[in-house]
Design an enzyme around this catalytic site. Structure first.
Site, PDB file in Angstrom:
ATOM      1  CG  ASP A   1      21.080  24.606  16.393  1.00 23.29           C
ATOM      2  OD1 ASP A   1      21.494  23.800  17.260  1.00 23.29           O
ATOM      3  OD2 ASP A   1      20.215  24.302  15.549  1.00 23.29           O
TER       4      ASP A   1
ATOM      5  CG  HIS B   1      19.012  20.756  15.862  1.00 25.97           C
ATOM      6  ND1 HIS B   1      18.767  22.074  15.528  1.00 25.97           N
ATOM      7  CD2 HIS B   1      17.832  20.104  15.749  1.00 25.97           C
ATOM      8  CE1 HIS B   1      17.487  22.206  15.200  1.00 25.97           C
ATOM      9  NE2 HIS B   1      16.895  21.016  15.339  1.00 25.97           N
TER      10      HIS B   1
ATOM     11  CB  SER C   1      14.135  19.525  14.053  1.00 22.17           C
ATOM     12  OG  SER C   1      14.254  20.101  15.348  1.00 22.17           O
TER      13      SER C   1
END
Length: 824
Positions: free
Chosen positions: A270, A273, A94
């Site tokens: 979070d 990221h 991600s």
């Protein structure tokens, strides 16, 4: 007593620390710094790409500064131009997906982050033929290996750029176990040879894992600790670097994102990221690594090789080398002759007998000595801004970096004040002072990057206009009073204005128009000369005999104003493609701007050989912008000089020491009007909405603040009787300071800052400024010495020299045309 102590102290300082000793100290500093930087590059390596990928720091909150080089901010058009017919592949988890999105948004800002996150995401710009893919492989495992292995096959089209990286999923799925780390090492060991094979034909980057903000991590991510991430990063680096034997790995480790994340991860939503601004910085670094060597942006010095020497530069190097050798031979011969004729010591008195004959220095010796010094100085210029020896950094503006130095030089200028030799309006000492403080403010403006702050930008525009006002005032006054329209005067002025710029155009491989201020002053000088020299020649002595000549001169000035208006308004049809009117460019170097109508101005300056001097990047728009921005101020300077000299001749002004310029009532009234006008302009300049709007009105209103300053400075008798010797000293070398700053104080053609001493910005500014001022002063002396030799007073000798100079420029134009053809 205090004044006596001050004078004695100043005399003592001047005895031990003169301008000459300062220049020697500057030379020693340059040699030591050059040796240190050479040793550092030999020890640490000279590849600026490695610095870009691995080190740097934040300037402020969002401006990333790589170590030793400058990073270019790519626009959409530039990115598409670089990546045309290219395929870029991002493969990983991600975090790599975030990097993919930020990279794509440089090409297409409208691209949205949507769809299933755990799958492949394609992007293609068919117009630019750019293809960027994200391949979802969150773990370094067999799946990722198979994807990479396919690209190694000869029959498969390989991506031009591959960006890979993963680790956090392995930590998360296996709960941070040591077995998972061992498996990661095995998997990356098997993938490393494949990446190395791809790196022979493609650019391959392995992105190290960014740190996390552990306090913000959700419960199912608590096992992803910074300790675990460091262990995975160490494993990746050691394996990738050892994947090839006896040679350096071709796979580039993208570790700079770690440094960026350390500063910004606490802004994460979070804890895992990165915030968008950090991702954009990493994407821009990737763009710089790949595109700088293709597009070669001026302000993107990272990953750019040293530009190859042109034929003209090689010839210039040979000339300077021969000058140095010639001067050394001349010096050795002269010294040996001096030893033979050395005076004997009188044994009775203990004093040397004075020579009866004191031979003067020959013009040949001065010529060789001047070009010997100039050759060494030009070598320093080249080292600073072409040879990649010294470091460069981006500018970063804050109010303190501009206003604190301004206050500091203001205090120094007020402290070093002396009485003037004469008390006339705009006397020589006062104009030198005016040039000096303006030049220092402009230097601070350039190095601090204050052009981004509109009120400062507009006031600096007034300072540039004030220089041109002085050009109109000074040259008009000389021709009007002296009546000297001889060719010697013209050649002297043109030589002093253009000598350094011509040398820099040759040595630094830059067009004449690049140093815009000198072409501007040169053209306006010629305009003033032609206006006054053409028949009928009207000078003050002739006009005093008949008042009608004053009317004739006013007609000449009116005709000049008419010509200026005609040139200005014959070519005003501009079109900005894809640019709103409010954001039209204030600087001419703008890719989305074109001239619709080819007016008289462009027709004149597009003619060869004028086009060779006044074109920049193939058009005259830069020159048009600069000329049009201050098109009236030289005329205002000429008109002011005419009115002032007329009032002075009729003894209307009181210019005695300590006397106000007019009667008390008139002086107080004019002072009040001047202060109000001065402040009104400043308020207007601070309330402008954008540069385009300000620049449109600037030519008509800049004279208001200039005239207000002149009256405030000259109406009170006590103000006219003193001047700042500190500012006046800098004013005498203001032209050299303005030109030299391009390459030996600033860097990358003024886009960045020269770094002689890394890691200490304050000490770096002090040292680089000291060397810069010494060099400017020496060049001023060299120019004056050469002007006496190259521009003799004898007309027949002067015409011969002019023929030689014309032949030189013809040869230069021919060589330049050959170079342009070879480049294309």
């Amino acid at each position: 007593m205090a004044a006596l102590a001050y004078n004695l102290g100043k005399r003592e300082i001047n005895h031990y620390f003169s301008v000459r000793s300062a220049k020697v100290l500057a030379l020693v500093a340059v040699l030591l710094l050059a040796v240190c930087h050479l040793a550092s590059r030999r020890y640490r390596g000279s590849d600026s790409c490695e610095y870009l990928l691995s080190s740097g720091r934040f300037l402020g909150e969002k401006v990333w500064q790589p170590h030793s080089c400058m990073m270019h901010k790519y626009k959409i058009s530039e990115a598409k131009n670089c990546l045309v017919d290219k395929h870029i592949a991002f493969i990983g988890d991600s975090r790599i997906r975030q990097l993919f999105y930020s990279f794509v948004k440089i090409i297409n800002p409208q691209f949205k982050e949507e769809g299933n996150k755990h799958e492949n995401i394609p992007f293609e710009d068919k117009i630019a033929s750019v293809k960027v893919d994200f391949l979802w492989h969150p773990e370094v495992n067999g799946s990722m290996k198979q994807c990479i292995k396919v690209w190694t096959e000869d029959s498969v089209a390989k991506p031009h750029v591959i960006v890979a990286g993963a680790a956090t999923w392995s930590i998360k799925i296996h709960n941070g176990s040591n077995e998972a780390l061992s498996q990661y090492k095995m998997n990356i060991t098997s993938i490393a040879p494949l990446l190395e094979k791809l790196a022979k034909t493609s650019d391959v980057y392995w992105v190290l894992q960014d740190p996390v903000y552990e306090d913000l991590l959700s419960e199912n991510r608590k096992m992803i600790t910074n300790e675990k991430i460091d262990a995975y990063n160490e494993a990746a680096v050691s394996i990738l670097n050892s994947s090839t034997r006896n040679s350096k790995s071709n796979v580039k480790v993208f570790s700079v994102s770690k440094l960026i994340a350390q500063e910004t991860i606490m802004e994460s939503l979070d804890g895992l990221h990165l915030p968008e601004s950090s991702r954009e910085t990493s994407a821009m670094i990737l763009m710089n690594v790949y595109c700088n060597k293709i597009l070669k942006p001026v302000d993107g010095s990272c990953c750019q090789p040293r530009p190859p020497l042109t034929l003209i530069q090689k010839l210039a190097a040979c000339f300077f080398t021969l000058s140095i050798i010639g001067y050394l031979i001349f010096y050795i011969i002269h010294r040996n002759a001096h030893r033979k004729n050395k005076p004997c010591t009188d044994l009775e008195s203990g004093e040397e007998k004075k020579n009866i004959i004191n031979p003067s220095v020959s013009p040949l010796e001065v010529f060789l000595q001047s070009f010997c010094k100039l050759g060494l100085i030009m070598a320093y210029f080249y080292m600073c801004d072409r040879a990649n020896l010294f470091m460069k950094e981006n500018k970063f503006y804050t109010h303190s970096t501009f206003f604190i130095p301004i206050i500091y030089i203001l205090v120094l200028g007020v402290f070093y004040n002396e009485n003037t030799k004469e008390t006339k309006v705009l006397n020589r000492e006062q104009t030198d002072e005016w040039k000096g403080w303006m030049q220092l403010v402009i230097l601070i403006y350039h190095i601090s990057g204050a052009s981004t702050f509109l009120p400062v930008y507009m006031h600096i525009r007034v300072l540039v206009a004030a220089y041109l006002f002085q050009t109109g005032y000074g040259h008009f006054s000389y021709f009007w009073v002296k009546g000297d329209f001889g060719i010697h005067r013209v050649c002297q002025v043109l030589f002093r204005l253009n000598f350094l710029v011509v040398v820099l155009c040759i040595v630094m491989d830059r067009p004449y128009q690049f140093y815009y201020f000198v072409p501007l002053v040169t053209v306006w000088f010629m305009v003033i000369y032609v206006t006054l020299a053409l028949w009928p020649q009207i000078i003050q002595k002739k006009a005093n005999g008949n008042c009608l000549w004053h009317f004739g001169l006013l007609l000449k000035l009116a005709f000049l104003l008419l010509c200026i208006c005609f040139l200005a308004y014959s070519q005003t049809s501009l079109m900005y493609r894809n640019v709103p009117k409010t954001s039209a460019p204030s600087f001419p170097d703008f890719p989305d701007c074109q001239i619709n109508k080819k007016g008289a101005f462009e027709k004149i300056f597009s003619l060869w050989p004028l086009s060779k001097c006044f074109e920049l990047k193939g058009n005259v728009y830069e020159w048009w912008f600069r000329w049009r921005l201050d098109r009236y101020v030289v005329f205002h300077g000429m008109l002011f000089a005419f009115i002032y000299l007329a009032l002075q001749k009729r003894q209307i002004l009181s210019e005695g020491k300590g006397e106000p310029l007019f009667s008390s009532k008139i002086s107080n009234f004019l002072l009040f009007i001047s202060v109000v006008s001065f402040l009104t302009y400043s308020i207007w300049a601070s309330s402008c909405k954008n540069k385009a709007e300000c620049n449109e009105l600037h030519p008509s209103v800049s004279v208001v603040q200039i005239l207000a300053f002149i009256l405030i400075r000259n109406i009170p008798g006590y103000a006219r009787s003193v001047y700042s010797s500190f500012f006046a000293w800098f004013g005498k070398i203001s032209l050299e300071l303005f030109i030299c700053q391009y390459h030996i104080w600033l860097a990358a053609d003024t886009r960045g800052i020269l770094v002689l001493i890394p890691g200490n910005p304050m000490l770096n500014i002090i040292v680089s400024t000291f060397i810069f001022v010494c060099v400017a002063h020496e060049i001023s002396q060299i120019t004056n010495d050469l002007a006496q030799i190259i521009i003799p007073k004898d007309n027949s000798s002067l015409l011969k020299r002019l023929a030689c100079i014309a032949a030189f420029f013809c040869g230069l134009l021919i060589l330049s045309s050959i170079q342009d053809k070879s480049r294309h």
